[in-house]
Design an enzyme around this catalytic site. Structure first.
Site, PDB file in Angstrom:
ATOM      1  N   GLN A 103      -9.450   1.290   2.478  1.00 41.00           N
ATOM      2  CA  GLN A 103      -8.672   1.714   3.468  1.00 41.00           C
ATOM      3  C   GLN A 103      -8.742   2.926   4.990  1.00 41.00           C
ATOM      4  O   GLN A 103      -8.875   2.824   5.705  1.00 41.00           O
ATOM      5  CB  GLN A 103      -7.664   2.464   2.264  1.00 41.00           C
ATOM      6  CG  GLN A 103      -7.187   2.417   1.568  1.00 41.00           C
ATOM      7  CD  GLN A 103      -5.645   0.879   1.723  1.00 41.00           C
ATOM      8  OE1 GLN A 103      -5.019   1.377   2.791  1.00 41.00           O
ATOM      9  NE2 GLN A 103      -6.128   0.010   0.786  1.00 41.00           N
TER      10      GLN A 103
ATOM     11  N   ARG B  48       0.786  -1.219   0.157  1.00 44.48           N
ATOM     12  CA  ARG B  48      -0.210  -0.057   0.568  1.00 44.48           C
ATOM     13  C   ARG B  48       0.726   1.441  -0.208  1.00 44.48           C
ATOM     14  O   ARG B  48       0.432   2.266  -1.069  1.00 44.48           O
ATOM     15  CB  ARG B  48      -1.004  -0.160   1.377  1.00 44.48           C
ATOM     16  CG  ARG B  48      -2.299  -0.840   0.662  1.00 44.48           C
ATOM     17  CD  ARG B  48      -3.248  -1.508   2.263  1.00 44.48           C
ATOM     18  NE  ARG B  48      -4.001  -2.772   1.285  1.00 44.48           N
ATOM     19  CZ  ARG B  48      -4.886  -2.393   2.216  1.00 44.48           C
ATOM     20  NH1 ARG B  48      -5.353  -2.136   3.798  1.00 44.48           N
ATOM     21  NH2 ARG B  48      -5.826  -3.169   1.871  1.00 44.48           N
TER      22      ARG B  48
ATOM     23  N   TYR C  54      -7.529  -0.340  -6.800  1.00 41.62           N
ATOM     24  CA  TYR C  54      -6.360  -1.609  -6.119  1.00 41.62           C
ATOM     25  C   TYR C  54      -5.584  -0.886  -4.828  1.00 41.62           C
ATOM     26  O   TYR C  54      -5.483  -0.126  -4.567  1.00 41.62           O
ATOM     27  CB  TYR C  54      -5.471  -2.352  -7.615  1.00 41.62           C
ATOM     28  CG  TYR C  54      -4.701  -1.778  -8.288  1.00 41.62           C
ATOM     29  CD1 TYR C  54      -3.746   0.126  -7.664  1.00 41.62           C
ATOM     30  CD2 TYR C  54      -3.813  -2.410  -9.503  1.00 41.62           C
ATOM     31  CE1 TYR C  54      -2.687   0.705  -8.462  1.00 41.62           C
ATOM     32  CE2 TYR C  54      -2.747  -1.409 -10.283  1.00 41.62           C
ATOM     33  CZ  TYR C  54      -2.310  -0.407  -9.619  1.00 41.62           C
ATOM     34  OH  TYR C  54      -1.177   0.339  -9.981  1.00 41.62           O
ATOM     35  N   GLU C  55      -5.237  -2.773  -4.926  1.00 37.59           N
ATOM     36  CA  GLU C  55      -3.834  -2.957  -3.052  1.00 37.59           C
ATOM     37  C   GLU C  55      -5.784  -2.242  -2.160  1.00 37.59           C
ATOM     38  O   GLU C  55      -5.193  -1.642  -1.231  1.00 37.59           O
ATOM     39  CB  GLU C  55      -3.047  -2.164  -3.637  1.00 37.59           C
ATOM     40  CG  GLU C  55      -1.614  -2.867  -2.275  1.00 37.59           C
ATOM     41  CD  GLU C  55      -1.816  -4.006  -2.657  1.00 37.59           C
ATOM     42  OE1 GLU C  55      -1.490  -4.797  -3.945  1.00 37.59           O
ATOM     43  OE2 GLU C  55      -1.440  -5.287  -1.823  1.00 37.59           O
ATOM     44  N   GLY C  56      -6.830  -3.365  -2.010  1.00 38.58           N
ATOM     45  CA  GLY C  56      -7.296  -2.078  -1.142  1.00 38.58           C
ATOM     46  C   GLY C  56      -7.943  -1.421  -1.591  1.00 38.58           C
ATOM     47  O   GLY C  56      -7.390   0.153  -1.944  1.00 38.58           O
TER      48      GLY C  56
END
Lengths: 539, 539
Positions: free
Chosen positions: A423, A287, A416-418
């Site tokens: 978040q 992240r 992406y990546e959460g």
């Protein structure tokens, strides 16, 4: 000539987040000159090798035929230079052939590379994530087999998590791993959205794959981590292939693959049914990389907008850069980009502090800053890229200008990546509520030691918002989740202002005007978002 | 089934902006049933003829070869249905073959058409602008020659203003008009960004072209307006051609043409050297159209996001529409879209009041609302489309989903028809400062009569901001311009809230929750933007 981004990164590493003192304490001192040399070299690689071909690479895109993927025509040679320059090894452990340099330097490299060509840089970023995972979870034999070639860049890494029905919720994934009896497994299943899952820049690719063992419990506690390589140890092709690539809004040069595992031979990494934990352990650093990508999209958009505004004459024979509203847009782009850049370094230096000295306070700070960095900087990346389009007027909508590409590319990072919504929930639930707000209060106490009264007032308002959100979270979790995004945004605008104030304190001549612009015009957005929270939660 | 947008438009026209009373007073009464019938028919045309092919049309795009442009394959037949349905004539004057219906109905049609397929709808929108200009400035002979075929839709219209070095600043344009001695002129020059400048949907195209006479004074006072048609009166080709089309971020189905005038035969329209005045007179209505386009992009994005969120299961077996943060995103999309929709109708009804009764108060209100509508709604269109992408998660970045197209298409609206920065300066300088803030204070006084205390407080804060901006404008015009965008935004968030509160007062069961969401969570953005102005102008 060193770019503005590189100059700021050298300054930030040296004088804002204190990399020289940290490395000296660790016994491997990096002075201001060393840092400048590394960043200047990185900048040269990015601006000379990657940037000139990036727009053409976007136009060409990655292409797919018969299971094979071609990246844009310039990528294989550029990737060879990436390997030759040893860039992949920058912050990888020396035990596996890396240079063992700080994560903060790698973060700077990620910004510069992403700003030059995000589609290209995604390959190395994913490889770095895979390396980090294997450093922690692979056995010595496994590490020896895979890591040196990944660290050199000779092989790339790909993370295979998502499936058609398992995105944000990985617990429901279906890929199966069948024991072959010889300690190995056969993987069966389909993974989607696999960045650089297949390409023509290296012969071999190392896949980290989440899958279920036959006897695994359902849900997220039944997921294990496996490694399969495109080429097996004997050099023959493994039973996995790319089934196609996506037609996307942006990052056209980066192949986003459907990967089909059709009995691929694999090894388990780490403990059975503990695969998600391995992934989560890596997630903070991944992240950090994506937050930095957000900064880079803004930086790249700013570079184009500044050049255009200086040359374009409209209205009274003046370049548009002198028109007050265009000045406002450029100042906002600069202030937000620098704030994000320094926020990324501040987060990265926490990674280094924890890695080098086991500093748990730094670890807690990193955990708190990571969702803020990821979401705030990627949302700002989209906004800044959109403002960059606006500075160009009608030309901004024309693809040949390049500004539109930045907006298209930037738009993936909040997803992406959460997702940024995830978040925000991570921040409220797993970071702030988990310790009763202690780490957030520590951060705010530090901000309140800044001499600027506006920052102190904004930090106080953030304290009150934190108390309100904590109280709500205890009583009505859904209500707290519904204000998680504005809460994260309020924190982001505040931390960004704090970073700029610290930069201005170190070098007022260079950063004073930018910090003042931010504190006058952008810091109020923190309070604005808190007003939304108060409105939402009002009785 | 009538769409949500159509239902809201019928409600807005009938119960919020008072179209039945207005038309009754004008002696051509349209009751609630008449309005519902027209909007329902328009909705059917848009959702049945345009919408199903829109994504494929985007993929195919407009194409260019040898001076000829092909629109997407489905456009010629769809356009024929547009003509057959008489939609182009909706609000055109009866004297020229139109139906003479109110501008507010046309505005509703524009929203529905733009939401279905913006690339298609741009053709009719530009034709409507050309019709309006000719209705005001053409001689009876000219009108008789061109208008009936434009009003029927048999010919389209194109506006030829921009040149490579003359965009926001038209005063420097170079296209020349040479008198031919027979009362006609030969046009020489290059125009760019000409929407629907060449296409295959009609045989003939009417070009409104800004150019200079040989003896014209320099600058904006030396520009005249000409009309050239693709086919001359004898049916032969005029000396003008399309030199190429742009490769754009969005609206791929709409050909954006380079037009080359190579001695094209033309007639002057209106007075010599008064061409810019003719254009400016049309500009308010063109900006109303583009503001409405912004609403439409949001509406179309919302439609996709709602459908996806209702079907996509993630996290505990629930559709994501039930997750609090996704609910927040959907509510924000709905509230902003409805606010913009009603704001467009409120502005359009002022056009009708002025046209029907010469109501100068309505004219002043329209002049004030137009830049707010154009800029606020188009910026919200981009934001809402971006939020729509976010609701889709990873699928939002994949072009096949359609959400990404909405973002690409929406991004043009803040740029053309006067950039949003220019709208903000228009608001501050030509609207608010020009009358010392009188019309803005009138508007705010009206808002303050609303029973909601939050709206009243926000209107008071806007009054103070208006006084501050006026005072600054008198002292330091550049400083005032530098806060023009946040000033416009503050006004937009306030007027949007006022429109929703009025809707909720008429039908609380349907609109109460949405208005309350807005007043709690979005109205604070008005104050947030004012805090930025105060920060910027603080001593």
């Amino acid at each position: 000539m060193t770019s503005t981004a590189a100059t700021d990164l050298i300054f930030g590493l040296t004088r804002v987040v204190g990399l020289p003192a940290l490395t000296e304490k660790a016994g491997a001192p990096l002075g201001a000159e060393d840092i400048a040399q590394i960043i200047t070299e990185a900048d040269r690689f990015c601006t000379e090798v990657l940037q000139p071909d990036a727009l053409a690479a976007d136009r060409a895109g990655a292409t797919y035929a018969n299971g094979l993927v071609k990246t844009p025509p310039t990528y294989p040679a550029a990737y060879a230079k990436w390997v030759e320059g040893g860039w992949q090894s920058l912050s990888a452990p020396e035990a596996h052939g890396g240079q063992g340099l700080p994560a903060a330097l790698w973060t700077a490299m990620v910004e510069l590379g992403m700003a030059a060509d995000a589609s290209f840089m995604l390959g190395p970023l994913l490889t770095a994530g895979a390396i980090e995972c294997l450093v922690h979870y692979a056995t010595p034999d496994q590490a020896a087999k895979w890591l040196p070639k990944m660290v050199s860049g000779e092989w790339t890494g790909a993370m295979c998590l998502t499936e058609p029905n398992a995105g944000s919720d990985l617990g429901v994934l279906r890929t199966r791993a069948e024991p072959l009896g010889n300690g190995k497994y056969a993987l069966h299943g389909q993974k989607i959205f696999i960045t650089w899952g297949e390409h023509d820049c290296t012969d071999n690719i190392v896949y980290l794959v989440l899958a279920r063992l036959p006897d695994a419990p359902p849900g997220s506690k039944g997921i294990s981590l496996f490694v399969a390589t495109k080429l097996k140890e004997d050099g023959s092709r493994n039973d996995l292939r790319c089934g196609g690539i996506e037609h996307k809004l942006g990052i056209h040069g980066s192949p986003t693959c459907v990967m089909l595992f059709e009995g691929a031979e694999a090894e388990m990494v780490g403990q059975p049914n503990r695969g998600l934990n391995a992934m989560f352990a890596m997630m903070n650093n991944a992240r950090l990389g994506v937050g930095t990508q957000g900064v880079a999209h803004g930086a790249a958009s700013l570079r184009l907008a500044e050049a255009y505004a200086a040359e374009r004459i409209q209205g009274g024979g003046k370049p548009i850069a002198e028109h007050p509203d265009v000045q406002r847009m450029l100042m906002e782009m600069r202030a937000v980009t620098l704030a994000g850049r320094l926020m990324a370094l501040e987060t990265a230096i926490c990674v280094d502090r924890h890695a080098l000295f086991g500093d748990t306070a730094a670890q807690a700070r990193q955990a708190l800053l990571t969702p803020i960095l990821k979401a705030w900087c990627t949302d700002r990346g989209v906004e800044t890229a959109s403002t960059g389009v606006q500075v160009h007027g009608g030309m901004g909508f024309i693809e040949e200008t390049g500004a539109a590409r930045m907006l298209r590319d930037a738009r993936i990072a909040p997803i992406y990546e959460g997702t940024n919504g995830i978040q925000a929930i991570d921040l409220v639930v797993r970071k702030v509520a988990k310790d009763g707000g202690a780490e957030m209060r520590d951060l705010l106490a530090e901000v309140k030691r800044n001499p600027d009264a506006r920052l102190r007032a904004a930090a106080e308002r953030m304290e009150a918002a934190t108390a309100l959100v904590l109280e709500t979270q205890g009583r009505d979790a859904a209500a707290a989740e519904s204000v998680a995004v504005p809460y994260l945004e309020a924190a982001g605008w505040l931390v960004g202002g704090w970073m700029l104030a610290r930069a201005a304190a170190e070098d007022g001549a260079r950063y004073g005007a930018l910090a003042e612009f931010y504190l006058r015009r952008l810091l109020p957005r923190s309070g604005g978002r808190i007003a939304e929270i108060e409105g939402a939660l009002a009785a």
